[in-house]
Design a protein around this motif. Structure first.
Motif, PDB file in Angstrom:
ATOM      1  N   SER A 132       2.027  30.913  22.231  1.00 10.94           N
ATOM      2  CA  SER A 132       2.070  30.310  20.900  1.00 10.94           C
ATOM      3  C   SER A 132       3.181  30.932  20.064  1.00 10.94           C
ATOM      4  O   SER A 132       3.557  32.086  20.265  1.00 10.94           O
ATOM      5  N   LYS A 161       5.208  24.610  26.262  1.00 14.48           N
ATOM      6  CA  LYS A 161       5.714  24.222  27.575  1.00 14.48           C
ATOM      7  C   LYS A 161       7.217  24.506  27.635  1.00 14.48           C
ATOM      8  O   LYS A 161       7.870  24.590  26.590  1.00 14.48           O
ATOM      9  N   ASP A 172       9.468  22.434  25.565  1.00 18.10           N
ATOM     10  CA  ASP A 172       9.521  22.637  24.120  1.00 18.10           C
ATOM     11  C   ASP A 172      10.715  23.501  23.715  1.00 18.10           C
ATOM     12  O   ASP A 172      10.980  23.684  22.520  1.00 18.10           O
ATOM     13  N   MET A 176       2.594  26.291  16.867  1.00 19.05           N
ATOM     14  CA  MET A 176       2.838  25.708  18.183  1.00 19.05           C
ATOM     15  C   MET A 176       2.008  26.454  19.221  1.00 19.05           C
ATOM     16  O   MET A 176       2.221  27.649  19.450  1.00 19.05           O
ATOM     17  N   ASN A 177       1.068  25.757  19.821  1.00 18.13           N
ATOM     18  CA  ASN A 177       0.201  26.332  20.854  1.00 18.13           C
ATOM     19  C   ASN A 177       0.451  25.658  22.190  1.00 18.13           C
ATOM     20  O   ASN A 177       1.051  24.583  22.249  1.00 18.13           O
ATOM     21  N   SER A 178      -0.006  26.298  23.236  1.00 16.43           N
ATOM     22  CA  SER A 178       0.137  25.746  24.599  1.00 16.43           C
ATOM     23  C   SER A 178       1.568  25.311  24.861  1.00 16.43           C
ATOM     24  O   SER A 178       1.822  24.190  25.342  1.00 16.43           O
ATOM     25  N   VAL A 190       3.831  16.366  21.347  1.00 15.52           N
ATOM     26  CA  VAL A 190       3.270  17.604  20.780  1.00 15.52           C
ATOM     27  C   VAL A 190       1.878  17.423  20.194  1.00 15.52           C
ATOM     28  O   VAL A 190       1.267  18.404  19.752  1.00 15.52           O
ATOM     29  N   ARG A 228      -1.197  19.940  20.286  1.00 12.58           N
ATOM     30  CA  ARG A 228      -0.703  21.298  20.548  1.00 12.58           C
ATOM     31  C   ARG A 228      -0.046  21.911  19.315  1.00 12.58           C
ATOM     32  O   ARG A 228      -0.127  23.122  19.107  1.00 12.58           O
TER      33      ARG A 228
END
Length: 127
Positions: A17, A87, A90, A83-85, A64, A67
């Motif tokens: 994150s 990738k 991103d 911003m979580n999870s 997004v 997430r």
């Protein structure tokens, strides 16, 4: 005139994150929408999320949703993007942007709506 300064970018592993922040100064009273865009070298800048000030209405890019979460302080002085999870896709330069109107739902991610832009903060997600 409004100035936007981003912070909070950095490097993180996939699944991690980050929280981006955007500080607004000048005369934020005439800002009605604030959002985040991102750009990868060689590609067009794309909208990530936007919030319509005072309404609580938010729009997100499909990539997004679920997430990322966009927040704005009541005084419009600070915009955040949780911003979580994360990738690897991103990974990009993230830009804060502000518009002098409530941007329409169907074209919220059109750059021409936004008059003010920050310099960007880099987010790198590694596998």
């Amino acid at each position: 005139q409004v100035q936007l300064v981003e912070s909070g970018g950095g490097s993180v592993q996939a699944g991690g994150s980050l929280r981006l922040s955007c500080a607004a100064s000048g005369y934020p009273g005439n800002i009605y929408s604030m959002g985040w865009f991102r750009q990868v070298p060689g590609k067009e800048r794309e909208g990530v999320a936007v919030i319509l000030s005072g309404s609580g209405i938010t729009y997100y890019a499909d990539s997004v949703k679920g997430r990322f979460t966009i927040y704005q302080s009541i005084a419009k002085l600070m915009l955040s993007l949780q911003m979580n999870s994360l990738k690897t896709e991103d990974t990009a330069m993230y830009y804060c942007a502000a518009a002098q109107s409530w941007v329409p739902r169907g074209s919220w991610n059109t750059e021409s709506w936004y008059k003010y832009w920050g310099q960007g903060t880099q987010v790198t997600v590694s596998s």
